[in-house]
Design a protein around this motif. Structure first.
Motif, short mmCIF file in Angstrom:
data_model
loop_
_atom_site.label_atom_id
_atom_site.label_comp_id
_atom_site.label_asym_id
_atom_site.label_seq_id
_atom_site.Cartn_x
_atom_site.Cartn_y
_atom_site.Cartn_z
N ALA A 90 0.84 -1.20 0.00
CA ALA A 90 0.00 0.00 0.00
C ALA A 90 0.87 1.24 0.00
CB ALA A 90 -0.93 0.00 1.22
N ASN A 91 1.99 1.19 0.70
CA ASN A 91 2.89 2.34 0.76
C ASN A 91 3.57 2.61 -0.58
OD1 ASN A 91 2.15 2.36 3.41
ND2 ASN A 91 4.13 1.71 4.22
N VAL A 92 3.96 1.55 -1.27
CA VAL A 92 4.56 1.73 -2.60
C VAL A 92 3.55 2.39 -3.54
CG1 VAL A 92 5.47 0.54 -4.64
CG2 VAL A 92 6.19 -0.19 -2.35
N THR A 93 2.30 1.94 -3.47
CA THR A 93 1.26 2.54 -4.30
C THR A 93 1.06 4.00 -3.95
OG1 THR A 93 0.12 0.41 -4.53
CG2 THR A 93 -1.18 2.40 -4.95
N ALA A 94 1.03 4.30 -2.66
CA ALA A 94 0.84 5.69 -2.22
C ALA A 94 1.96 6.58 -2.74
CB ALA A 94 0.77 5.75 -0.70
N GLU A 95 3.20 6.10 -2.64
CA GLU A 95 4.33 6.90 -3.11
C GLU A 95 4.36 7.02 -4.63
OE1 GLU A 95 6.38 8.66 -1.40
OE2 GLU A 95 5.90 7.98 0.63
N ALA A 96 3.93 5.96 -5.32
CA ALA A 96 3.92 6.00 -6.79
C ALA A 96 2.89 7.01 -7.29
CB ALA A 96 3.63 4.61 -7.35
N THR A 97 1.70 7.01 -6.70
CA THR A 97 0.68 7.98 -7.12
C THR A 97 1.06 9.38 -6.68
OG1 THR A 97 -0.63 7.43 -5.14
CG2 THR A 97 -1.20 6.29 -7.19
N GLY A 98 1.69 9.51 -5.50
CA GLY A 98 2.14 10.82 -5.04
C GLY A 98 3.22 11.39 -5.94
N ARG A 99 4.13 10.53 -6.38
CA ARG A 99 5.20 10.99 -7.26
C ARG A 99 4.64 11.39 -8.62
NH1 ARG A 99 9.45 9.29 -10.80
NH2 ARG A 99 11.45 10.20 -10.19
N THR A 100 3.65 10.64 -9.11
CA THR A 100 2.99 11.00 -10.37
C THR A 100 2.34 12.37 -10.26
OG1 THR A 100 2.58 8.67 -10.88
CG2 THR A 100 1.25 10.30 -12.05
N LEU A 101 1.65 12.62 -9.14
CA LEU A 101 1.03 13.94 -8.94
C LEU A 101 2.09 15.03 -8.89
CD1 LEU A 101 -1.36 15.80 -8.20
CD2 LEU A 101 -0.97 15.18 -5.80
N ALA A 102 3.17 14.80 -8.16
CA ALA A 102 4.21 15.83 -8.03
C ALA A 102 4.85 16.15 -9.37
CB ALA A 102 5.27 15.37 -7.03
N THR A 103 5.04 15.14 -10.22
CA THR A 103 5.62 15.40 -11.54
C THR A 103 4.66 16.21 -12.41
OG1 THR A 103 4.83 13.26 -12.39
CG2 THR A 103 7.06 13.33 -11.48
N ARG A 104 3.36 15.95 -12.25
CA ARG A 104 2.37 16.73 -13.02
C ARG A 104 2.35 18.18 -12.54
NH1 ARG A 104 -2.17 11.88 -12.85
NH2 ARG A 104 -1.30 10.70 -14.62
N LEU A 105 2.44 18.39 -11.23
CA LEU A 105 2.49 19.75 -10.70
C LEU A 105 3.76 20.45 -11.19
CD1 LEU A 105 1.26 19.04 -7.06
CD2 LEU A 105 0.09 20.48 -8.75
N TRP A 106 4.87 19.73 -11.25
CA TRP A 106 6.12 20.30 -11.75
C TRP A 106 5.96 20.80 -13.18
CZ3 TRP A 106 9.70 19.54 -15.62
CH2 TRP A 106 10.98 20.04 -15.42
N GLU A 107 5.19 20.06 -13.99
CA GLU A 107 4.95 20.47 -15.38
C GLU A 107 4.05 21.69 -15.46
OE1 GLU A 107 6.14 19.55 -18.20
OE2 GLU A 107 7.25 17.74 -17.67
N MET A 108 3.23 21.92 -14.43
CA MET A 108 2.22 22.98 -14.49
C MET A 108 2.76 24.35 -14.12
SD MET A 108 -1.14 21.14 -12.83
CE MET A 108 -2.15 22.60 -13.07
#
Length: 278
Positions: A145-163
């Motif tokens: 569950a933690n790996v999933t949480a970090e994977a989705t969190g990292r995906t969100l952070a990369t999208r924010l970085w692009e914005m």
């Protein structure tokens, strides 16, 4: 016992405040992919660890406190991106600027409920509810569950970085993305440490303490096709060859079928409406 130092974990600077981006940052605070979620998840997982799992408890507690520091960083970033916005609203209220601002991405609750500060909400203004905090008590299940949480969190952070084009925001997000990289790796390392260090999947299936001979041996490694029409085995890694846990071989089949549902007649005390059949 926890202690607080009045210092950010990492610098947070905003060169050009952007209220619309402040709203986007709320997802990283109170969204399902956000920092409140992982802080709470790791904290409760740590509190559930028995005394003999001291190092696992410390791993979870230390990371939970780090994530709380990320909440503080993001809340600071939200406030800095909202700087100056209330003055503009007051000056142009007669022109429905609040409505216009909302249509262009500004989140009214950040002004109305928090006085131009961050809130425990997502980018749509919905409060964080703890619905996606997973602390099962099974370390292997929790690490996945933690790996999933970090994977989705990292995906969100990369999208924010692009914005954003703001150098300060890119720098902060670059730091958060880096920490997500570490956390994914540390949870996978913890998973590996739960079993044979030379076998990354020795802990499978979760929980591996259940006697596997008690499960239905006919279906425990069969991929089931649910299409109406029969189809051939696509011969993919999940339908053929050795299983990931090395306990068996994958196979390809169809749902076995269990006949039509044969429900009992309604209890009269439930006052269910009966169906008249001729």
């Amino acid at each position: 016992m926890f202690f607080h130092e009045n210092e950010l974990q990492y610098p947070v600077e905003v060169e050009e405040p952007n209220p619309a981006f402040a709203r986007m940052l709320q997802q990283a605070i109170g969204g399902v992919e956000g920092e409140i979620r992982v802080f709470s998840q790791y904290l409760f997982q740590g509190m559930n660890q028995p005394p003999e799992n001291h190092e696992m408890r410390m791993l979870l507690y230390e990371t939970a406190m780090e994530e709380l520091g990320h909440v503080e960083m993001l809340a600071t970033a939200v406030a800095k991106n909202l700087e100056g916005a209330p003055v503009g609203l007051r000056e142009e209220m007669s022109q429905d600027s609040a409505v216009n601002a909302a249509m262009h991405g500004y989140l009214p609750r950040q002004f109305l409920s928090a006085g131009m500060g961050a809130m425990p909400i997502n980018s749509q203004g919905e409060p964080f509810t703890m619905d996606h905090v997973y602390a099962s008590g099974n370390p292997a299940a929790d690490m996945y569950a933690n790996v999933t949480a970090e994977a989705t969190g990292r995906t969100l952070a990369t999208r924010l970085w692009e914005m954003t084009d703001d150098p300060g925001m890119k720098d902060m997000l670059s730091y958060l993305i880096a920490r997500d990289t570490m956390h994914q790796n540390q949870w996978l390392a913890a998973l590996q440490a739960l079993g044979d260090p030379d076998d990354a999947f020795d802990h499978l299936p979760v929980p591996d303490s259940f006697p596997q001979e008690e499960e239905n041996q006919e279906f425990n490694y069969e991929f089931m096709s649910t299409t109406r029409e029969e189809r051939e085995d696509p011969e993919q890694p999940w339908t053929t060859g050795d299983s990931v846990d090395s306990e068996a071989e994958f196979s390809f089949g169809r749902q076995p079928g269990g006949g039509e549902p044969n429900l009992p007649s309604p209890d009269p005390r439930t006052y269910n409406q009966p169906t008249n059949e001729e």
